[in-house]
Design a protein around this motif. Structure first.
Motif, short mmCIF file in Angstrom:
data_model
loop_
_atom_site.label_atom_id
_atom_site.label_comp_id
_atom_site.label_asym_id
_atom_site.label_seq_id
_atom_site.Cartn_x
_atom_site.Cartn_y
_atom_site.Cartn_z
N LEU A 52 -120.90 -45.09 -24.12
CA LEU A 52 -120.67 -46.52 -24.04
C LEU A 52 -119.29 -46.76 -23.43
N VAL A 53 -119.25 -47.59 -22.39
CA VAL A 53 -118.00 -47.95 -21.72
C VAL A 53 -117.67 -49.39 -22.08
N LEU A 54 -116.52 -49.58 -22.68
CA LEU A 54 -116.05 -50.93 -23.02
C LEU A 54 -115.20 -51.45 -21.87
N ALA A 55 -115.79 -52.29 -21.05
CA ALA A 55 -115.05 -52.95 -19.96
C ALA A 55 -114.75 -54.37 -20.41
N THR A 56 -114.07 -54.45 -21.54
CA THR A 56 -113.91 -55.73 -22.24
C THR A 56 -112.53 -56.34 -22.07
N GLY A 57 -111.74 -55.78 -21.16
CA GLY A 57 -110.53 -56.45 -20.73
C GLY A 57 -109.36 -56.33 -21.68
N PHE A 58 -108.53 -57.38 -21.67
CA PHE A 58 -107.21 -57.32 -22.28
C PHE A 58 -106.90 -58.56 -23.11
N ASP A 59 -106.00 -58.37 -24.04
CA ASP A 59 -105.34 -59.50 -24.69
C ASP A 59 -104.23 -59.88 -23.72
N ALA A 60 -104.58 -60.72 -22.75
CA ALA A 60 -103.76 -60.91 -21.55
C ALA A 60 -102.54 -61.78 -21.79
N MET A 61 -101.56 -61.58 -20.94
CA MET A 61 -100.35 -62.39 -20.83
C MET A 61 -99.38 -62.19 -22.00
N THR A 62 -99.85 -62.37 -23.24
CA THR A 62 -98.94 -62.30 -24.39
C THR A 62 -99.26 -61.16 -25.34
N GLY A 63 -100.38 -60.46 -25.13
CA GLY A 63 -100.78 -59.42 -26.07
C GLY A 63 -99.76 -58.31 -26.21
N ALA A 64 -99.16 -57.90 -25.09
CA ALA A 64 -98.16 -56.83 -25.14
C ALA A 64 -96.89 -57.30 -25.84
N VAL A 65 -96.54 -58.57 -25.69
CA VAL A 65 -95.37 -59.12 -26.38
C VAL A 65 -95.62 -59.15 -27.89
N ASP A 66 -96.85 -59.49 -28.28
CA ASP A 66 -97.19 -59.60 -29.69
C ASP A 66 -97.07 -58.27 -30.43
N ARG A 67 -97.17 -57.15 -29.68
CA ARG A 67 -97.09 -55.85 -30.34
C ARG A 67 -95.67 -55.50 -30.78
N ILE A 68 -94.69 -56.25 -30.29
CA ILE A 68 -93.29 -55.99 -30.62
C ILE A 68 -92.80 -57.07 -31.58
N GLU A 69 -92.14 -56.66 -32.65
CA GLU A 69 -91.56 -57.63 -33.59
C GLU A 69 -90.23 -58.10 -33.02
N VAL A 70 -90.24 -59.30 -32.45
CA VAL A 70 -89.05 -59.86 -31.82
C VAL A 70 -88.52 -60.97 -32.71
N ARG A 71 -87.23 -60.88 -33.05
CA ARG A 71 -86.60 -61.90 -33.89
C ARG A 71 -85.34 -62.42 -33.21
N GLY A 72 -85.25 -63.75 -33.11
CA GLY A 72 -84.11 -64.38 -32.46
C GLY A 72 -83.17 -65.03 -33.45
N ARG A 73 -82.65 -66.18 -33.08
CA ARG A 73 -81.68 -66.87 -33.95
C ARG A 73 -82.30 -67.17 -35.32
N GLY A 74 -81.48 -66.93 -36.36
CA GLY A 74 -81.94 -67.17 -37.72
C GLY A 74 -83.05 -66.24 -38.15
N GLY A 75 -83.25 -65.17 -37.41
CA GLY A 75 -84.31 -64.22 -37.73
C GLY A 75 -85.70 -64.73 -37.40
N ARG A 76 -85.79 -65.81 -36.60
CA ARG A 76 -87.11 -66.39 -36.33
C ARG A 76 -87.94 -65.47 -35.44
N PRO A 77 -89.18 -65.16 -35.84
CA PRO A 77 -90.03 -64.30 -35.03
C PRO A 77 -90.50 -65.02 -33.75
N LEU A 78 -90.56 -64.30 -32.67
CA LEU A 78 -91.08 -64.88 -31.43
C LEU A 78 -92.54 -65.29 -31.61
N LYS A 79 -93.29 -64.52 -32.41
CA LYS A 79 -94.69 -64.89 -32.66
C LYS A 79 -94.80 -66.28 -33.27
N GLU A 80 -93.84 -66.62 -34.12
CA GLU A 80 -93.83 -67.96 -34.73
C GLU A 80 -93.50 -69.01 -33.69
#
Length: 538
Positions: free
Chosen positions: A378-406
């Motif tokens: 079985l070949v899964l040609a089901t694509g990607f979590d595009a545009m932001t999926g790769a960013v979501d894999r990283i825990e990014v925290r900015g000012r005040g510890g706010r997560p980028l995901k938030e």
């Protein structure tokens, strides 16, 4: 570069990603005299071309255009073998670039960045990896790629399948031999459409499971000879000039008149010429094709006429013709023999809208009508979590510890696609909020990296420690991207441009649709105005 603090960072810049964008970022920023450290989860350079090794993987931008323009000697020394290069050749090219400019030494390969956290007082980023390394940097640059986080649908029983399963976006480097096997391909986006003809040539039997039919145009691919390569290289300056002014990053301009401003004979001739050029260029035959429904319908009718002529069985052709979105509102696929593959007696097309997958079983795929399609692979040609999926894999925290995901919970929030309020000195390159997937990504990468290099020079020259997008500028750019998309037909397609392929993802049109040339003018004007919309700190 002096950061103005008593405790200096380990490096000036961390670059995450060693694809087209990341490689150029490392080269360009090192050229400013900055200390640059790169991280790449793959074992070598290449980004999307390192991972996507499935049969038929090929670029849908002509090779002569899908290449760096920043170095004339590089342009002249590299010889492309085909009009549309395949994955192995593109990977060799990127390896050549890495070797020629000594870029591999800047990277830690086989290393994923787990987190990036802002030290708000010192205005430094602390980057941590899955190998236990911690690096501090003044600037953090995400060159993650829009199509690098694979997506597999949650189908009941997937783990029960007794055969082999492969995702096109994480293909085994040694390849897969399907000789004599019963193979199923799930998905008919770009990777599925490219892979199907080659898998069919190996397999004993191939079943293609299609949820949504896509528009594809034959590539018209062909080898390039020495004479044509010489002509291309001699004309590179003008070709690049036209490409940078264009919407999609290639020198091909749309017809000067609107669709129905020309007689039918001229209209058909224009469609025929774009069909001959091949692939995604067909979506921009006329300037109103993606804004006017009647114009779009004319392009669609010509496309359907061509495709039905290639498919022997009218019932199969009915399944292959999309009915759920205007042509071009999902990126048109560039194929080599896709439609003719369904004329083979050993290939079957299953329409999942009419007969969905109920579950996966040990012996194959069980459909809603009770049919079991027995499979060995079985070949899964089901694509990607595009545009932001790769960013979501990283825990990014900015000012005040706010997560980028938030901050991005309702969709990606950027100013110019480059920065986000609350996250100073963090840059997103060739991703959401920029032309990125709507254009030739190599020129998009150069455009962004060159802007970033100018920005960092400006900060140094004026003694600034940091740059941060203002909240009102982010709000304005999000609205600008939304309004531009709303004025087109793009919003009528459930595409990955909107995140529609990911359950629970907010429906936000993520790229900038105004085109590479217009976008370039906008970011240049922002820089010339002293980085209007950004706060320059310190």
């Amino acid at each position: 570069m002096n950061d103005g603090t008593t405790s200096a960072p380990d490096v000036d810049v961390v670059v995450v990603g060693a694809g087209v964008t990341g490689l150029y970022a490392v080269h360009r920023l090192r050229g400013l005299g900055l200390r640059v450290r790169g991280f790449e989860r793959g074992d070598d350079v290449g980004g999307v071309w390192f991972w996507n090794r499935y049969p038929g993987a090929r670029c849908d931008v002509e090779s002569v255009d899908y290449s760096y323009s920043f170095d004339e000697e590089l342009q002249q020394e590299w010889d492309w073998s085909e009009k549309y290069a395949a994955q192995p050749e593109i990977l060799r090219y990127l390896g050549h670039v890495a070797d020629r400019f000594g870029l591999r030494g800047a990277y830690s390969f086989g290393t994923s960045v787990r987190s990036a956290e802002l030290d708000e007082e010192r205005l430094l980023w602390t980057v941590r990896t899955d190998r236990g390394e911690t690096v501090t940097a003044r600037f953090c640059v995400f060159a993650l790629g829009c199509l690098s986080a694979t997506h597999a649908p949650a189908i009941p029983g997937m783990a029960d399948f007794a055969g082999t399963t492969h995702h096109t976006g994480a293909w085994p480097h040694e390849g897969v031999d399907f000789t004599g096997l019963r193979v199923g391909v799930l998905g008919t986006g770009s990777s599925g459409i490219q892979a199907v003809p080659l898998i069919a040539g190996q397999a004993a039997h191939l079943t293609v499971f299609q949820r949504s039919a896509n528009y594809s145009v034959p590539a018209g691919n062909r080898p390039l000879d020495d004479a044509e390569r010489a002509r291309q290289k001699a004309g590179y300056a003008e070709r690049r000039r036209l490409s940078r002014l264009s919407g999609g990053g290639s020198p091909h301009a749309a017809h000067p008149a609107r669709t129905f401003e020309v007689p039918e004979e001229e209209r058909r001739a224009a469609f025929e010429e774009r069909w001959r050029l091949g692939g995604v260029l067909y979506s921009k035959t006329f300037p109103d094709q993606l804004t006017d429904r009647a114009a779009n319908a004319a392009a669609r009718a010509f496309w359907e006429e061509k495709v039905r002529a290639m498919v022997d069985d009218p019932a199969v052709a009915d399944l292959l013709v999309p009915v759920d979105h205007p042509i071009g509102t999902k990126r048109i696929v560039t194929d080599s023999g896709y439609y003719a593959t369904f004329n083979r007696p050993d290939v079957r097309l299953v329409g999942l809208r009419e007969n969905p997958v109920e579950r996966i079983e040990a012996r194959g795929v069980r459909l809603a009508d009770g049919t079991l399609v027995e499979l060995d692979a079985l070949v899964l040609a089901t694509g990607f979590d595009a545009m932001t999926g790769a960013v979501d894999r990283i825990e990014v925290r900015g000012r005040g510890g706010r997560p980028l995901k938030e901050a991005w919970a309702a969709g990606p929030r950027t100013y110019l696609g480059l920065g986000t309020d609350g996250f100073p000195n963090l840059f997103h390159l060739a991703g959401a909020g920029s032309p990125s997937v709507m254009a030739n990504v190599v020129l998009c990468a150069e455009q962004h990296v060159d802007w970033l290099a100018g920005c960092l020079r400006h900060l140094e020259a004026h003694g600034h420690r940091a740059i941060e997008a203002r909240e009102e500028a982010v709000d304005g750019w999000v609205a600008e991207c939304r309004d531009r998309a709303a004025a087109t037909l793009f919003m009528e397609a459930d595409s990955w441009y909107l995140g529609a392929n990911i359950p629970g993802r907010p429906r936000v049109f993520m790229p900038f649709v105004g085109g590479l040339g217009v976008y370039g003018e906008i970011i240049a004007e922002v820089a010339e105005a002293g980085y209007e919309g950004f706060d320059l700190i310190g």
